[in-house]
Design a protein around this motif. Structure first.
Motif, PDB file in Angstrom:
ATOM      1  N   UNK B 361      65.790   5.384 -15.296  1.00  0.00           N
ATOM      2  CA  UNK B 361      65.107   4.101 -15.055  1.00  0.00           C
ATOM      3  C   UNK B 361      63.888   4.562 -14.217  1.00  0.00           C
ATOM      4  N   UNK B 362      63.900   5.204 -13.512  1.00  0.00           N
ATOM      5  CA  UNK B 362      62.758   5.827 -12.393  1.00  0.00           C
ATOM      6  C   UNK B 362      62.136   6.924 -12.915  1.00  0.00           C
ATOM      7  N   UNK B 363      62.532   7.508 -14.112  1.00  0.00           N
ATOM      8  CA  UNK B 363      61.684   8.819 -14.427  1.00  0.00           C
ATOM      9  C   UNK B 363      62.739   9.908 -13.971  1.00  0.00           C
ATOM     10  N   UNK B 364      62.199  10.862 -13.653  1.00  0.00           N
ATOM     11  CA  UNK B 364      63.011  12.103 -13.202  1.00  0.00           C
ATOM     12  C   UNK B 364      63.633  12.095 -12.086  1.00  0.00           C
ATOM     13  N   UNK B 365      64.682  11.276 -11.701  1.00  0.00           N
ATOM     14  CA  UNK B 365      65.454  10.738 -10.469  1.00  0.00           C
ATOM     15  C   UNK B 365      66.811  11.012 -10.738  1.00  0.00           C
ATOM     16  N   UNK B 366      67.521  11.499  -9.727  1.00  0.00           N
ATOM     17  CA  UNK B 366      68.995  11.325  -9.859  1.00  0.00           C
ATOM     18  C   UNK B 366      69.694  12.684 -10.268  1.00  0.00           C
ATOM     19  N   UNK B 367      68.910  13.796 -10.218  1.00  0.00           N
ATOM     20  CA  UNK B 367      69.553  15.121 -10.444  1.00  0.00           C
ATOM     21  C   UNK B 367      68.632  16.155  -9.571  1.00  0.00           C
ATOM     22  N   UNK B 368      69.014  17.409  -9.608  1.00  0.00           N
ATOM     23  CA  UNK B 368      68.245  18.345  -8.805  1.00  0.00           C
ATOM     24  C   UNK B 368      67.769  19.389  -9.794  1.00  0.00           C
ATOM     25  N   UNK B 369      67.630  19.118 -11.018  1.00  0.00           N
ATOM     26  CA  UNK B 369      67.083  19.998 -12.095  1.00  0.00           C
ATOM     27  C   UNK B 369      65.605  20.065 -11.744  1.00  0.00           C
ATOM     28  N   UNK B 370      65.073  21.217 -11.975  1.00  0.00           N
ATOM     29  CA  UNK B 370      63.634  21.448 -11.628  1.00  0.00           C
ATOM     30  C   UNK B 370      62.409  20.430 -12.079  1.00  0.00           C
ATOM     31  N   UNK B 371      61.837  20.022 -11.434  1.00  0.00           N
ATOM     32  CA  UNK B 371      60.943  18.951 -11.690  1.00  0.00           C
ATOM     33  C   UNK B 371      61.299  17.553 -11.152  1.00  0.00           C
ATOM     34  N   UNK B 372      62.819  17.381 -10.952  1.00  0.00           N
ATOM     35  CA  UNK B 372      63.151  16.114 -10.548  1.00  0.00           C
ATOM     36  C   UNK B 372      62.504  15.842  -8.911  1.00  0.00           C
ATOM     37  N   UNK B 373      62.258  14.357  -8.882  1.00  0.00           N
ATOM     38  CA  UNK B 373      61.993  14.145  -7.637  1.00  0.00           C
ATOM     39  C   UNK B 373      63.402  14.410  -6.677  1.00  0.00           C
ATOM     40  N   UNK B 374      63.095  14.804  -5.214  1.00  0.00           N
ATOM     41  CA  UNK B 374      63.764  15.349  -4.341  1.00  0.00           C
ATOM     42  C   UNK B 374      64.517  14.144  -3.747  1.00  0.00           C
ATOM     43  N   UNK B 375      65.373  13.267  -4.295  1.00  0.00           N
ATOM     44  CA  UNK B 375      66.018  12.247  -3.741  1.00  0.00           C
ATOM     45  C   UNK B 375      67.379  12.749  -3.388  1.00  0.00           C
ATOM     46  N   UNK B 376      67.925  12.872  -1.999  1.00  0.00           N
ATOM     47  CA  UNK B 376      69.076  13.594  -1.619  1.00  0.00           C
ATOM     48  C   UNK B 376      69.894  12.827  -0.803  1.00  0.00           C
ATOM     49  N   UNK B 377      71.151  13.094  -0.554  1.00  0.00           N
ATOM     50  CA  UNK B 377      71.962  12.652   0.716  1.00  0.00           C
ATOM     51  C   UNK B 377      72.639  13.932   1.022  1.00  0.00           C
ATOM     52  N   UNK B 378      72.610  14.078   2.571  1.00  0.00           N
ATOM     53  CA  UNK B 378      73.468  15.138   3.029  1.00  0.00           C
ATOM     54  C   UNK B 378      74.637  14.494   3.830  1.00  0.00           C
ATOM     55  N   UNK B 379      75.956  14.954   3.113  1.00  0.00           N
ATOM     56  CA  UNK B 379      77.345  14.417   3.501  1.00  0.00           C
ATOM     57  C   UNK B 379      77.920  15.296   4.471  1.00  0.00           C
ATOM     58  N   UNK B 380      78.411  14.548   5.566  1.00  0.00           N
ATOM     59  CA  UNK B 380      79.207  15.332   6.544  1.00  0.00           C
ATOM     60  C   UNK B 380      80.745  14.702   6.134  1.00  0.00           C
ATOM     61  N   UNK B 381      81.685  15.356   5.464  1.00  0.00           N
ATOM     62  CA  UNK B 381      82.801  14.884   5.110  1.00  0.00           C
ATOM     63  C   UNK B 381      83.926  15.497   5.859  1.00  0.00           C
ATOM     64  N   UNK B 382      83.721  16.047   7.104  1.00  0.00           N
ATOM     65  CA  UNK B 382      84.690  16.912   7.837  1.00  0.00           C
ATOM     66  C   UNK B 382      85.803  15.870   8.296  1.00  0.00           C
ATOM     67  N   UNK B 383      85.521  14.642   8.348  1.00  0.00           N
ATOM     68  CA  UNK B 383      86.745  13.847   8.987  1.00  0.00           C
ATOM     69  C   UNK B 383      87.419  13.237   7.608  1.00  0.00           C
ATOM     70  N   UNK B 384      86.785  13.464   6.448  1.00  0.00           N
ATOM     71  CA  UNK B 384      87.871  13.047   5.264  1.00  0.00           C
ATOM     72  C   UNK B 384      88.763  14.172   4.966  1.00  0.00           C
ATOM     73  N   UNK B 385      88.526  15.284   5.138  1.00  0.00           N
ATOM     74  CA  UNK B 385      89.494  16.445   4.632  1.00  0.00           C
ATOM     75  C   UNK B 385      90.678  16.486   5.494  1.00  0.00           C
ATOM     76  N   UNK B 386      91.677  16.263   4.953  1.00  0.00           N
ATOM     77  CA  UNK B 386      93.075  16.387   6.139  1.00  0.00           C
ATOM     78  C   UNK B 386      93.945  17.739   5.767  1.00  0.00           C
ATOM     79  N   UNK B 387      93.578  18.706   6.585  1.00  0.00           N
ATOM     80  CA  UNK B 387      94.542  19.885   6.382  1.00  0.00           C
ATOM     81  C   UNK B 387      94.809  20.342   4.989  1.00  0.00           C
ATOM     82  N   UNK B 388      93.911  20.551   4.376  1.00  0.00           N
ATOM     83  CA  UNK B 388      93.771  20.856   3.009  1.00  0.00           C
ATOM     84  C   UNK B 388      92.658  21.620   2.478  1.00  0.00           C
TER      85      UNK B 388
END
Lengths: 423, 423
Positions: B361-388
């Motif tokens: 709805x915002x145009x080229x938003x929501x993907x990392x294809x070439x030309x898309x707005x760089x909207x991004x989240x960096x996720x530190x999930x180290x506390x979510x993974x349990x021994x696996x």
């Protein structure tokens, strides 16, 4: 005798809050003595911890979850029950013969239970005797309450997790002997996985053990259509799924929990009602695994005792708030599905199920009536209320729907302040 | 030109992850330039921020929520739509004539959007022109992206919130003139509340404004049975609910979002498809208010663009992860309801809907294809993974199902690092 002061909320009757603003609750020998708006003169010397404007509510109780599936939470939630067991569950559960692994997982699990304010729970461990003991040790060390079962299964499962029938019964008896009265708050429970994976000999043997040692029972019942059809194939002699447990003496001779009960037949409903079997309603799990919606309103009307359950890792969250939310949401869908005959569950009804409803399996747990175990959470919800005067009832609703474990600032079990477990 | 390094995951095609382990993503003028497993020699001088083993995913996009209902989240979730509006929504919304109040709420709202990684959103403000401008100011100040609408309503609502038709149109035009190109990322959107509260004159006037100023449109459609019956009473001349918007020029002449669409008729589905109207799928809200389950698989097959929405405060959570979970859960129920013809939504499908689906709805938003707005989240999930050891795909699934806003450690919109907004 000790006292706490704050805004006290609980449900004595189904669906009706008891609300005591800015009041005192007195605790004697770990049990509730009474609630007072002013401290009677005779208790003037009692030490009171003042929690100010915070909420004091009963500890949450989860009556069905799988300890060894904890590493799997959030994974594989686009499969139905039987393939999901094969792909995710069984390969994980085999690992619990390794006690070092088991210890690491179980410590994290117990920390998460503590965080989420789940003060008591009823747990499936794995088939491993030593791993099951270890889980009981870890929970006891943390000060929480639980029933923990060594899982039994001797058919229709991968070799690596399939037990010899006699060995399965022997190990179970060892657990009952060793751990039956080892701990005050952590007790064993007879735990056949479910009919598809338990031979009649195994079920009957477990029934005998439960009678001999007067130990409660937990299993699964009527979760999924494919599962029910499989049971019918396996037991053409049985009237229905529930009656297979009944024939083995596993359906209410001792206190019993059956998880799910999404698709019960009318006769099964009567049977559960007659035998006062608890149903562990696990809405997150039932939605995640596309099992369906348990007809909770109908089951309640049939007089069946009901509690709420996370059922990790079919459920994706140990939070009983998440379970209450989903239980409410699916009850709305059930209301539509039933042509608006089966009324949705209200928030105080959901709260009852997660406290006194579930707690009833432990005896006098989940309420602040006189004589109940003082299991409690103190809730600091100051960051949840946005610029609006709301009632205590609404503050509790906001905690359930929008709070997190970080809003729980203190936890009690049987009057004992429970500190964060070390992992 | 700048670069980030990490485990990059997004969905270019519906339901299919693109996964680049330990790779570089280059950004030029706020847009994605490309993804590389090794940095090409020509880019050797580019400054790269190394996020190690963390996940880099597109920012989340929420295409339907009500800003002034933020103080109500978690409250009153045991009513259906019409009584819920009367009891909870309208009395809260009247308060936004008070700009001091509005500022306090909107700042908290924007902070919560930021926390939850919702980098862009499409928002209903209230009927108040100045309050709406203020919300746009606050969002712009925070660096987030949004469409924000001044709500229009001139019938079937309490006096205190009912507008004069001409004044409603005038105020709307003022907003379009004043704020149409004031901000880069925050734009106005035409926002008739819904047919029951908007006269034909008002709807037609808004249609004209949307054409004149080339401004997109948002409203509600076919959420609840009672609502649909009311629309039929009000508009006996119309073939169906959607055609009332169409007749006013509000159904796809400009980019349009219709929230809910739980109970569309076949003809309406064709109409939305033909006009490329976005549906804002709001499963938490639809479950909480007992509206029903939108047939998303069917609507997707009809070629209708679909995004996900929190719809606070019908929804109880601004977290798009919570929305994805419930969207998956209700899709499982829909699968059962449809006799297993409408397949459940998989996790990568849900993720697509919350990123590229909503972002479109915002145009080229929501993907990392070439030309898309760089909207991004960096996720530190180290506390979510349990021994696996789990795959990157499974790590993302775990974040969605078990993570919290605290796992999001950095946020970008159009290449700009967005810091925590001050409140």
């Amino acid at each position: 005798m000790r006292g706490l002061k704050g805004n006290i909320i609980f449900t004595k009757d189904f669906g009706k809050y008891e609300i005591f603003k800015d009041s005192y609750i007195l605790i004697e020998d770990g049990k509730v003595k009474g609630i007072f708006d002013k401290l009677p003169e005779e208790y003037n010397q009692v030490e009171v911890k003042d929690y100010g404007d915070k909420l004091i509510i009963p500890g949450l109780v989860d009556i069905h979850l799988h300890g060894p599936q904890f590493p799997n939470i959030g994974l594989g939630l686009d499969k139905e029950l039987m393939p999901w067991l094969e792909t995710y569950t069984f390969p994980e559960e085999r690992k619990y013969s390794d006690l070092e692994y088991a210890k690491k997982v179980y410590r994290k699990l117990v920390l998460e239970l503590w965080k989420n304010g789940t003060m008591r729970s009823v747990i499936f461990a794995s088939i491993h005797l030593e791993g099951t003991k270890l889980l009981m040790d870890v929970i006891n060390e943390a000060g929480l309450g639980a029933y923990v079962g060594k899982v039994n299964m001797d058919r229709n499962c991968p070799d690596f997790i399939c037990e010899d029938t006699d060995k399965s019964l022997e190990d179970t008896e060892k657990l009952l002997k060793d751990y039956g009265s080892r701990y005050e708050r952590v007790k064993p429970i007879i735990t056949p996985r479910f009919v598809p994976t338990c031979s009649t000999k195994l079920l009957k043997g477990l029934g005998e053990l439960s009678r001999k040692y007067k130990v409660p029972v937990q299993s699964h019942l009527s979760e999924n259509k494919g599962e029910i059809e499989f049971v019918k194939e396996l037991h053409p002699e049985a009237r229905n799924y529930a009656s297979v447990y009944e024939a083995a003496g596993l359906l209410g001779e001792q206190p019993t929990i059956m998880a799910h009960c999404v698709l019960l037949e009318e006769e099964e409903i009567e049977l559960l009602s007659k035998n006062k079997v608890f149903i562990a309603h696990s809405p997150n799990s039932n939605s995640n695994l596309a099992s369906g919606i348990a007809p909770i309103r109908k089951l309640l009307k049939a007089g069946i005792p009901i509690g709420l359950a996370s059922d990790i890792s079919g459920g994706h969250s140990l939070s009983m708030c998440s379970v209450m939310i989903e239980a409410g949401q699916v009850s709305n869908m059930k209301w539509l599905e039933s042509g608006k005959t089966e009324a949705p569950l209200t928030t105080p009804e959901l709260f009852y199920l997660a406290t006194k409803g579930s707690g009833a399996f432990f005896g006098k747990v989940g309420s602040f009536e006189e004589g109940f175990e003082f299991d409690a959470l103190v809730i600091d919800d100051s960051d949840l209320t946005v610029l609006k005067e709301i009632s205590l009832e609404e503050r509790l609703q906001k905690f359930i729907y929008t709070g997190s474990w970080e809003n729980i600032i203190e936890r009690y079990v049987s009057g004992e302040l429970i500190k964060e477990p070390k992992i």
